[in-house]
Design an enzyme around this catalytic site. Structure first.
Site, PDB file in Angstrom:
ATOM      1  N   ARG A   1       0.833  -1.219   0.000  1.00 42.72           N
ATOM      2  CA  ARG A   1       0.000   0.000   0.000  1.00 42.72           C
ATOM      3  C   ARG A   1       0.862   1.262   0.000  1.00 42.72           C
ATOM      4  NH1 ARG A   1      -2.914  -3.778  -0.695  1.00 42.72           N
ATOM      5  NH2 ARG A   1      -5.015  -4.104   0.166  1.00 42.72           N
TER       6      ARG A   1
ATOM      7  N   SER B   1     -10.623  -0.796   3.482  1.00 43.74           N
ATOM      8  CA  SER B   1      -9.835  -0.871   4.731  1.00 43.74           C
ATOM      9  C   SER B   1      -9.418   0.530   5.142  1.00 43.74           C
ATOM     10  CB  SER B   1      -8.564  -1.698   4.515  1.00 43.74           C
ATOM     11  OG  SER B   1      -8.885  -2.986   4.083  1.00 43.74           O
TER      12      SER B   1
ATOM     13  N   GLU C   1      -4.772   3.796   6.109  1.00 39.21           N
ATOM     14  CA  GLU C   1      -4.558   3.611   4.666  1.00 39.21           C
ATOM     15  C   GLU C   1      -5.228   4.749   3.895  1.00 39.21           C
ATOM     16  OE1 GLU C   1      -5.618  -0.259   2.685  1.00 39.21           O
ATOM     17  OE2 GLU C   1      -6.620   1.064   1.272  1.00 39.21           O
TER      18      GLU C   1
END
Ligand code: FAD
Ligand code: EPU
Length: 348
Positions: free
Chosen positions: A176, A249, A344
């Protein structure tokens, strides 16, 4: 065509700048916020015009709005990426290379490849958002990441006005992560990505859930059936943003060192964990659930009842309230497990 008065000269422009533009339909949390100025660009020329008009103001490049949390109205210019086009630039007996406009919808690209039986993107079916944002955080799902099919991208350098090419190595992809979230943050607008898909695919069904779903479907493993299995799994776990606002998420899965890992695993031998280059990766959803947050409803917003890693806007929440909830979750996971969670989602 809109004309903008620059002193005594009227300059014809191909872009339209809207004031106090509503963004509720343009962010998957469904937050009711506005952009002080808003414009769409569809190529380098219109991007240049938009940036010129936005000079001196804060800027936000927006794709599908599926990885942002607006904590207030945006006091600057939101530039919506609408650079389109999927072009086959090369093929041979084993592979196909596609250059894809950053404003194309990611899942449309996946479906395009799946329909041709080309392999590589099928595990990333149904990830929301645009192709241009995909390298920003090296999107991933079910054992596959953007970097696995990525060849290069073209990006507009805001300061110099030049278009630069980035290879996979230059993007510095991680979990990520990419160079565009770190040292080049805010400096580039991604215009296109080039991916290489395979005519002779090696399917990745290493995620147990995919094998199980294929069994339920009674299907053999093909690019199409794996894509279908992933879509079914995702629909059963993740809330559809068209129904319940969310950004997937909210936190990354944390990677911790061996000392802390040994402490936690002794107390919780059933805790899910995965090997990672720098230590052990834990499941943030599991940690958050253990702290009692799963399904929590704080009056219109809270934590999803099937996936504790997903914060949701069930009604008319504000971004500030969702952000405050994320702070509380970070504090409680730190308190109970000594683990630091990192967001995130991009906070705006
Ligand atoms: P946006 O939210 O519009 O932008 C995200 C960030 O990138 C912002 O900082 C923005 O300024 C910047 N940006 C966007 N486009 C450009 C550009 N062209 N140039 C420069 N900067 C740009 N992610 C995963 O990795 N895996 C998943 O499985 C996954 N599942 C999800 C499920 C749901 C239900 C939702 C809502 C989200 C999920 N996500 C997942 C997160 C999200 O889909 C990805 O991060 C996606 O790539 C975001 O794309 P976007 O176009 O919506 O980006
Ligand atoms: N778990 C719980 N409780 C929960 C949620 C999960 O105990 O409420 C446990 C599960 O039982 C499982 C483990 O945590 O043992 C992992 O759960 P899951 O397979 O659902 O995946 P995840 O780690 O929560 C990650 C990605 C997703 C991606 C899926 C599938 C991150 C931050 N998230 O989720 O990506 O789709 O794996 O590969 O890496 C996103 O980035 O937005 C996203 C949705």
């Amino acid at each position: 065509m809109v004309e903008r008065n620059r002193g005594l000269i009227f300059v014809p422009m191909s872009i339209t700048i809207d004031r106090h533009y509503p963004l509720q339909a343009l962010n998957t949390f469904g937050l009711d916020v506005r952009a002080e100025r808003f414009c769409r660009f569809h190529d380098v020329e219109s991007l240049k015009e938009a940036l010129e008009a936005a000079q001196g103001l804060p800027k936000l490049i927006l794709g599908g709005g599926s990885n942002v949390l607006f904590t207030s109205d945006f006091q600057g210019t939101v530039l919506k990426n609408e650079v389109k086009g999927i072009t086959q630039i090369y093929q041979d007996g084993s592979c196909v290379r596609l250059e894809v406009g950053a404003g194309e919808v990611w899942h449309d690209l996946v479906l395009h490849t799946v329909e041709h039986g080309w392999g590589g993107l099928e595990n990333m079916s149904l990830i929301p958002g645009s192709c241009g944002a995909a390298p920003m955080q090296n999107i991933g799902a079910y054992g596959v990441e953007m970097k696995d099919t990525f060849l290069k991208l073209k990006a507009y350098h805001i300061q110099s006005g030049e278009v630069h090419e980035f290879t996979k190595e230059q993007c510095e992809f991680g979990y990520r992560e990419s160079v565009f979230k770190r040292k080049l943050k805010g400096q580039y607008v991604i215009l296109s990505i080039t991916v290489q898909v395979s005519k002779d695919p090696i399917l990745n069904t290493s995620y147990g859930a995919i094998e199980k779903e294929l069994e339920v479907m009674g299907a053999k493993s093909t690019v199409q059936s794996v894509s279908e299995a992933v879509i079914r799994i995702r629909q059963s776990k993740l809330p559809d943003p068209a129904v319940i606002g969310n950004a997937g998420s909210f936190f990354k899965n944390p990677v911790i060192d061996a000392t802390l890992f040994n402490e936690i695993i002794q107390a919780h031998p059933d805790m899910p964990h995965y090997p990672a280059p720098e230590g052990h990766k834990l499941a943030a959803g599991w940690l958050i659930e253990q702290c009692g947050w799963k399904g929590k409803d704080l009056g219109g917003y809270g934590v999803h009842d099937r996936q504790a890693l997903v914060l949701v806007n069930r009604g008319q929440a504000t971004g500030k309230a969702i952000y405050a909830l994320s702070e509380e979750i970070i504090r409680s996971v730190k308190g109970q497990f000594g683990v630091d969670l990192e967001r995130e989602v991009n906070i705006v």
